[in-house]
Design an enzyme around this catalytic site. Structure first.
Site, PDB file in Angstrom:
ATOM      1  N   GLN A  78       7.968  36.905  -7.984  1.00  0.00           N
ATOM      2  CA  GLN A  78       8.850  35.817  -7.552  1.00  0.00           C
ATOM      3  C   GLN A  78       8.220  34.961  -6.438  1.00  0.00           C
ATOM      4  O   GLN A  78       8.449  33.757  -6.375  1.00  0.00           O
ATOM      5  CB  GLN A  78      10.164  36.414  -7.052  1.00  0.00           C
ATOM      6  CG  GLN A  78      11.352  35.530  -7.310  1.00  0.00           C
ATOM      7  CD  GLN A  78      12.653  36.271  -7.058  1.00  0.00           C
ATOM      8  OE1 GLN A  78      12.751  37.114  -6.170  1.00  0.00           O
ATOM      9  NE2 GLN A  78      13.661  35.949  -7.839  1.00  0.00           N
ATOM     10  N   ARG A  85      -4.129  35.091 -14.112  1.00  0.00           N
ATOM     11  CA  ARG A  85      -4.580  35.991 -13.054  1.00  0.00           C
ATOM     12  C   ARG A  85      -3.644  37.197 -12.965  1.00  0.00           C
ATOM     13  O   ARG A  85      -2.428  37.028 -12.775  1.00  0.00           O
ATOM     14  CB  ARG A  85      -4.592  35.229 -11.725  1.00  0.00           C
ATOM     15  CG  ARG A  85      -4.824  36.069 -10.504  1.00  0.00           C
ATOM     16  CD  ARG A  85      -6.271  36.409 -10.336  1.00  0.00           C
ATOM     17  NE  ARG A  85      -6.514  37.009  -9.031  1.00  0.00           N
ATOM     18  CZ  ARG A  85      -7.635  37.621  -8.704  1.00  0.00           C
ATOM     19  NH1 ARG A  85      -8.638  37.701  -9.586  1.00  0.00           N
ATOM     20  NH2 ARG A  85      -7.792  38.129  -7.506  1.00  0.00           N
ATOM     21  N   GLU A 141       0.836  -1.201   0.000  1.00  0.00           N
ATOM     22  CA  GLU A 141       0.000   0.000   0.000  1.00  0.00           C
ATOM     23  C   GLU A 141       0.870   1.249   0.000  1.00  0.00           C
ATOM     24  O   GLU A 141       0.621   2.188  -0.752  1.00  0.00           O
ATOM     25  CB  GLU A 141      -0.937  -0.007   1.209  1.00  0.00           C
ATOM     26  CG  GLU A 141      -1.945   1.130   1.151  1.00  0.00           C
ATOM     27  CD  GLU A 141      -2.973   1.046   2.260  1.00  0.00           C
ATOM     28  OE1 GLU A 141      -4.141   0.858   1.931  1.00  0.00           O
ATOM     29  OE2 GLU A 141      -2.608   1.182   3.432  1.00  0.00           O
TER      30      GLU A 141
END
Lengths: 381, 83
Positions: free
Chosen positions: A281, A270, A244
């Site tokens: 930055q 945006r 798993e």
């Protein structure tokens, strides 16, 4: 060392992405809100070959190698927004099907694996108890042999898939004085006398993966439903959890890639203060860190897949992968929300759900603390 | 050094180091006492495989093979004989 995937492996991932995007994302916000498990999607996944991917054809599987299976799960993680569904699928594949394949008798393999691979049956795992979590083998559930049956008594908790499952991998001790080597694995069917599923457990995320308690009150389990030998349960559990740890993370990797692409696209589009936010930055660096985490996570994960294919075992590397990918996934989710600002916090943008879902990843299959303990022990500490 | 002595030396140095013991008895219960637990068995298996050139299969991780030093010696020798 060859970092190139074969054409077939690339095709596996692409095909999984396409399938997930087309088939698995309907009404996601509503299903998350309602905590609704979808059997319809479970069966679609089975038809696509998810549950059977890594299992032999004679049991209804696809006989895929481990890296191809990892790529399949990665593709699903990229294309499918339903982390709960993927968690539930992984839970069954690695902690129910895989132990039956690796430790089961011919009768157990033929009796259970085809039904689980086809989606006809759903499997759940019962190890954790109210008073034993990370210290899993201190469990209290007992199994006493009486004639042709074991009589099991105890309560399991946090059992993923339990409310909808047909078959359960349950761990109990046959002899507490033998410590962790008293723990024994049993395949329990829903209809066995003395077995019942307790109350549903509500949770922060992964809401489409139902979870409940298992109650065993003088539960009669036929001897032929013991998996492996008496006292072999700890080894069976560890083997399953290692599978798993190695594979459940692949879906997280796909999720990281999906989030990264979405963040890049958003940061280009945006605009604030007259420029795309990606030109600042502070945002660009966040996205760069997402990319670095994703690429390093991919290397760690693929290494584990290759090691398991070659040697079957990868204890240290599986622990490293579990630790690194789960913590990277949470950070990626936090970054995605932050980059999207107020919109990232809204349900409509579907990033807050990823964040809620991600928190479980440092808890299930062994917490981050346990992964560090494993690594420390193997370093001789 | 015998197989028993090698295993005992390993357990004393790596596993039972905190137990304030000078030695382990050949028939001392290592499981019930918690000297071998689920975390230490990982290291023990690696030690047995590397030191004695055997493969410890998952299905062999049962009390019959790990209850005490004697049972481990029997397991190692049986495994070496089967190579």
């Amino acid at each position: 060392m060859d970092f190139e995937l074969t054409e077939e492996q690339v095709a596996v991932k692409k095909s999984a992405v396409r399938f997930a995007q087309n088939e698995l994302n309907d009404e996601m916000i509503e299903r998350d809100r309602d905590g609704a498990f979808s059997r319809k999607l479970w069966l679609k996944c089975a038809d696509f070959g998810v549950q059977g991917a890594a299992f032999p054809r004679e049991y209804g599987g696809g006989d895929a190698d481990i890296l191809s299976t990892v790529l399949l799960m990665e593709g699903l993680g990229y294309g499918c927004k339903d982390s709960g569904l993927l968690f539930a699928l992984n839970g069954q594949m690695w902690t129910v099907q895989m132990p039956i394949l690796r430790f089961g008798s011919d009768g157990q393999k033929h009796g259970y694996l085809p039904k689980l691979c086809s989606g006809e049956w759903i499997g759940a795992h019962g190890m954790t108890e109210p008073n034993s979590g990370s210290d899993a083998f201190s469990l209290s559930t007992t199994a006493k042999l009486e004639g042709d049956y074991y009589i099991l008594n105890g309560t399991k908790t946090f059992s993923t898939n339990a409310p909808v499952a047909d078959v359960f991998m349950v761990f109990a001790t046959v002899d507490k004085s033998k410590g962790f080597m008293g723990v024994t694995a049993f395949i329990v069917e829903r209809g066995f006398p003395g077995f019942s599923v307790g109350k549903d457990i509500g949770k922060m995320g992964l809401r489409t993966a139902p979870m409940a308690e298992l109650v065993l009150e003088d539960c009669r389990v036929p001897v032929e439903n013991r998996l492996g030998k008496e006292g072999n349960g700890a080894a069976i559990f560890e083997d399953a959890i290692e599978w798993e740890r190695s594979c459940i993370l692949a879906s997280l990797l796909g999720g990281m890639e999906r989030q990264l692409e979405r963040c890049i696209e958003y940061a280009k589009r945006r605009k604030q203060f007259g420029r795309p936010i990606g030109k600042y930055q502070s945002i660009a660096n966040k996205i760069v860190d997402m990319q670095v985490r994703m690429e390093t996570a991919r290397l760690v994960l693929y290494k584990v897949a290759c090691m398991k294919q070659a040697h079957g075992k990868a204890t240290m590397d599986a622990a490293i992968a579990k630790l690194y990918l789960s913590e990277s996934w949470i950070q990626s989710c936090l970054d995605a929300v932050q980059i999207h600002g107020g919109y990232g916090y809204t349900t409509e943008f579907e990033l807050e759900r990823d964040l809620r879902d991600s928190v479980a990843s440092t808890l299930y299959s062994g917490t981050s603390e346990i992964q560090r303990n494993i690594i420390a022990r193997l370093l001789g500490l | 050094m015998t197989v028993l002595e090698k295993i005992e030396k390993f357990l004393m140095a790596e596993v039972a180091v905190d137990l304030d013991k000078e030695s382990l008895q050949p028939d001392e219960d290592l499981l019930g006492s918690g000297i071998i637990d689920s975390m230490t068995v990982i290291k023990l298996v690696l030690f047995l495989e590397e030191t004695f050139g055997i493969e410890v299969k998952d299905e062999d991780l049962v009390p019959e093979n790990f209850q005490n030093l004697n049972s481990m010696v029997e397991y190692v020798e049986r495994n070496q004989g089967n190579r």
